[in-house]
Design a protein around this motif. Structure first.
Motif, PDB file in Angstrom:
ATOM      1  N   GLN A  33      47.031  38.997  30.972  1.00 40.46           N
ATOM      2  CA  GLN A  33      45.694  38.879  30.840  1.00 40.46           C
ATOM      3  C   GLN A  33      45.420  37.687  31.651  1.00 40.46           C
ATOM      4  OE1 GLN A  33      44.300  40.651  27.373  1.00 40.46           O
ATOM      5  NE2 GLN A  33      42.705  41.549  28.555  1.00 40.46           N
ATOM      6  N   ALA A  34      44.764  38.493  32.366  1.00 41.29           N
ATOM      7  CA  ALA A  34      43.548  36.836  33.031  1.00 41.29           C
ATOM      8  C   ALA A  34      42.640  37.274  32.334  1.00 41.29           C
ATOM      9  CB  ALA A  34      43.332  37.657  34.746  1.00 41.29           C
ATOM     10  N   PRO A  35      42.211  34.932  32.243  1.00 43.19           N
ATOM     11  CA  PRO A  35      40.804  35.271  31.097  1.00 43.19           C
ATOM     12  C   PRO A  35      40.022  36.351  31.825  1.00 43.19           C
ATOM     13  CG  PRO A  35      41.643  33.303  32.348  1.00 43.19           C
ATOM     14  CD  PRO A  35      42.290  34.417  33.381  1.00 43.19           C
ATOM     15  N   LYS A  36      39.314  36.695  30.388  1.00 44.48           N
ATOM     16  CA  LYS A  36      38.217  37.060  30.863  1.00 44.48           C
ATOM     17  C   LYS A  36      36.418  35.912  30.641  1.00 44.48           C
ATOM     18  CE  LYS A  36      39.676  41.665  29.441  1.00 44.48           C
ATOM     19  NZ  LYS A  36      40.631  41.525  30.482  1.00 44.48           N
ATOM     20  N   SER A  37      36.125  34.814  29.685  1.00 45.24           N
ATOM     21  CA  SER A  37      35.266  34.308  29.436  1.00 45.24           C
ATOM     22  C   SER A  37      35.236  33.093  30.009  1.00 45.24           C
ATOM     23  CB  SER A  37      34.797  34.315  28.068  1.00 45.24           C
ATOM     24  OG  SER A  37      35.540  33.333  27.553  1.00 45.24           O
ATOM     25  N   GLN A  38      34.253  32.354  30.581  1.00 42.97           N
ATOM     26  CA  GLN A  38      34.283  31.716  31.250  1.00 42.97           C
ATOM     27  C   GLN A  38      34.940  30.052  30.025  1.00 42.97           C
ATOM     28  OE1 GLN A  38      33.453  30.590  34.218  1.00 42.97           O
ATOM     29  NE2 GLN A  38      33.456  28.639  33.663  1.00 42.97           N
ATOM     30  N   ASN A  40      37.669  31.515  27.682  1.00 42.97           N
ATOM     31  CA  ASN A  40      38.693  30.737  28.364  1.00 42.97           C
ATOM     32  C   ASN A  40      39.448  30.473  29.872  1.00 42.97           C
ATOM     33  OD1 ASN A  40      39.352  32.750  26.104  1.00 42.97           O
ATOM     34  ND2 ASN A  40      39.395  34.225  26.789  1.00 42.97           N
ATOM     35  N   ILE A  41      38.621  30.368  30.550  1.00 44.14           N
ATOM     36  CA  ILE A  41      38.980  29.849  32.043  1.00 44.14           C
ATOM     37  C   ILE A  41      39.307  27.915  31.804  1.00 44.14           C
ATOM     38  CG2 ILE A  41      38.537  29.697  34.320  1.00 44.14           C
ATOM     39  CD1 ILE A  41      37.548  32.339  34.413  1.00 44.14           C
ATOM     40  N   SER A  44      41.601  27.567  29.584  1.00 46.27           N
ATOM     41  CA  SER A  44      43.187  28.202  29.949  1.00 46.27           C
ATOM     42  C   SER A  44      43.535  26.120  31.139  1.00 46.27           C
ATOM     43  CB  SER A  44      43.068  29.086  31.269  1.00 46.27           C
ATOM     44  OG  SER A  44      42.374  29.038  32.485  1.00 46.27           O
TER      45      SER A  44
END
Length: 168
Positions: A33-38, A40-41, A44
């Motif tokens: 799943q792609a990160p949703k919040s800044q 999380n990005i 990562s």
């Protein structure tokens, strides 16, 4: 000359591969799943930055340029100030700053040619604050790549290169 062109081709490939510093894709580390919040990005990329940072350097280049006044040789100004006021060449230092990546533990660094172009002095600063003088080993203006070697002997951190075919 053939060896230099082969090495420059290798350097180009090396730069492209150096972007691929991630671990190979496998069942254990695939994110589904792609990160949703800044946050999380940013989180990562944190392990990648932490792993790569010791091999990234700041490249400081300097070159000395002799300049003359635009009024040198002008009879009007020489009449008032004499020919010695404007005739003497002055020396100034032009500096540039860039980045590079250590690719061999002995201190071989890949950077951009435009950073070191015409430089008479090249230094690098590591993330731990140490600074070293470098020699320019190879440079290619067309591909905008240059290879530097740290003058001091050492066992430097390197960027772990990966196979771009094995990455996501």
């Amino acid at each position: 000359m053939q060896k230099i062109h082969s090495l420059i081709g290798f350097m180009s490939a090396l730069i492209m591969v150096s972007v691929a510093i991630c671990a190979p894709a496998s069942a254990e580390n695939v994110i589904k799943q792609a990160p949703k919040s800044q946050i999380n990005i940013q989180q990562s990329f944190a392990p990648l930055v932490k792993a790569a940072a010791p091999a990234v350097v700041n490249v400081y280049a300097a070159r000395r340029i002799k300049t003359r006044s635009p009024f040198a040789g002008d009879p009007f100004f020489e009449r008032f100030f004499g020919d010695r006021a404007f005739g003497r060449p002055r020396e100034r230092v032009e500096r540039s700053l860039g980045s590079g990546v250590i690719v061999q533990k002995e201190g071989l660094i890949v950077t951009n040619h435009h950073v070191i172009k015409g430089a008479t002095e090249v230094k690098v600063a590591l993330t731990d604050g140490r600074e070293f003088e470098c020699n320019v080993v190879l440079k290619d203006e067309k591909s905008d790549l240059a290879v530097l070697r740290i003058k001091e002997k050492g066992n430097f951190s390197t960027l772990q290169l990966g196979d771009s075919e094995q990455l996501e």
